[in-house]
Design a protein around this motif. Structure first.
Motif, PDB file in Angstrom:
ATOM      1  N   ALA A 292       0.831  -1.202   0.000  1.00 28.38           N
ATOM      2  CA  ALA A 292       0.000   0.000   0.000  1.00 28.38           C
ATOM      3  C   ALA A 292       0.870   1.260   0.000  1.00 28.38           C
ATOM      4  O   ALA A 292       0.445   2.315  -0.474  1.00 28.38           O
ATOM      5  CB  ALA A 292      -0.931  -0.005   1.210  1.00 28.38           C
ATOM      6  N   LEU A 346      -8.171  -5.318   3.899  1.00 31.84           N
ATOM      7  CA  LEU A 346      -7.298  -5.274   2.734  1.00 31.84           C
ATOM      8  C   LEU A 346      -7.825  -6.132   1.598  1.00 31.84           C
ATOM      9  O   LEU A 346      -7.761  -5.746   0.423  1.00 31.84           O
ATOM     10  CB  LEU A 346      -5.886  -5.722   3.125  1.00 31.84           C
ATOM     11  N   LEU A 352      -5.584  -3.363  -3.638  1.00 34.04           N
ATOM     12  CA  LEU A 352      -4.467  -3.772  -2.818  1.00 34.04           C
ATOM     13  C   LEU A 352      -4.236  -5.275  -2.869  1.00 34.04           C
ATOM     14  O   LEU A 352      -3.158  -5.746  -2.590  1.00 34.04           O
ATOM     15  CB  LEU A 352      -4.700  -3.343  -1.367  1.00 34.04           C
TER      16      LEU A 352
END
Length: 355
Positions: A292, A346, A352
């Protein structure tokens, strides 16, 4: 009749992208510096916080060799320094091995145990306890390390059998199959022998406590070689991320990269699991957090993982000492409680989750 010519394109346009890249490099370096500062803070907290709080000045005196032989100084030197050092190397190992596994298999949900490392270590542990009757901590650590290495080799040999060689899918399937068989063997051993179960469950829960400098120094060569080998695979893994054909065109040796990456994962994850037991979510979640910040470039993902993972592990260990004081909550439980919500968040963000 006079003609007019169009104005030339602005001269600043060609330099816009290099400037953006320069800013990105500065941002990455700044983020790495912040992550390193957090690691230093985690180390200090690990040395100062526990069932009894020790002033930071006393901690610094103990590290400098001053302070005499007071009880606080002995606690820092004999208990917390080895525990913190073990936490650092285990964190580095879990973070790096998780990033390597996800890059090698191109699977964002791959974890360090995918090659059967955890299952091999567990099977060797119960064999050493129940069959060989070993009781020394170092004997059990070496048995777990040997089991992790043997199973990793078996997974790679099985995955490389047949046409096409050791593809990521073959390695994952071979690791899953062998892990299932070994976990069945482990379960049978601990159910048949209550003494083995009592000793095994303390290792299975995953903890940084109870280690001395002997364990650290004997495992350090495996961590050092595995880390050095992992960092050399950044560029080849970047090339393979474009596909095998494109990777070969860029000069990457596909089979050699897979073998060296598998060896690095075995050394790192095997040593970490043998030393501290299986610790969940660190190797799985940290690479996502790092990407990220850095993007998918392994030349940044791997160094960031070396810093972020031990910081997360040490902070988890400190939290475990506080929440049930004067007792302790094992670090693997804390990382699972902290890592599961983060991982769910996530995974829900597709941007991501992609490598």
């Amino acid at each position: 009749m006079p003609t007019s010519t169009s104005a030339p394109p602005p001269a600043a346009a060609p330099t816009a992208r290099p400037q953006a890249r320069g800013r990105r490099r500065v941002d990455r370096r700044l983020a790495l510096a912040v992550a390193f500062a957090l690691l230093v803070l985690a180390v200090l907290a690990s040395l100062a916080v526990g069932s009894r709080a020790i002033p930071l000045g006393t901690v610094l005196d103990a590290l400098r060799g001053a302070g005499g032989d007071s009880q606080d100084v002995l606690v820092v030197r004999e208990l917390r320094v080895p525990r913190t050092l073990v936490g650092i190397v285990v964190g580095v190992a879990l973070g790096l091995s998780g990033a390597l596994m996800q890059a090698l298999t191109r699977n964002p949900l791959a974890d360090p145990g995918l090659l059967g490392v955890n299952a091999g270590a567990a099977a060797a542990m119960v064999t050493a306890l129940g069959v060989l009757g070993l009781t020394s901590r170092m004997q059990l650590v070496w048995a777990a390390m040997l089991g992790a290495a043997v199973v990793s080799v078996a997974v790679y040999v099985l995955g490389a059998t047949g046409r096409g060689g050791a593809t990521p899918v073959r390695l994952a399937l071979a690791g899953t199959a062998i892990s299932a068989a070994l976990y069945a063997y482990t379960s049978a051993q601990i159910l048949l022998d209550t003494t083995t179960f009592d000793r095994y469950r303390f290792w299975q829960v995953g903890s940084l406590a109870g280690h001395d400098m002997t364990v650290f120094w004997q495992m350090l060569p495996f961590f050092a070689v595995g880390t050095a080998l992992a960092l050399t695979q950044a560029r080849p893994l970047n090339a393979l991320a474009l596909g095998e054909d494109s990777g070969r065109a860029l000069g990457a040796h596909v089979n050699r990269t897979r073998v060296l990456t598998a060896i690095a994962v075995t050394l790192l994850c095997g040593a970490a699991t043998a030393t501290a037991g299986p610790i969940a979510f660190v190797g799985l979640a940290v690479p996502h957090l790092v990407r990220a910040l850095t993007g998918p470039d392994q030349r940044w993902v791997l160094p960031f993982s070396c810093v972020v993972a031990p910081a997360l592990l040490l902070f988890g260990d400190v939290i475990g000492r506080i929440v049930v004081r004067p007792g302790e909550l094992e670090v693997s439980i804390v990382t699972a409680l902290l890592g599961a919500p983060v991982l769910v968040a996530l995974v829900r963000r597709r941007r991501l989750a992609q490598l």
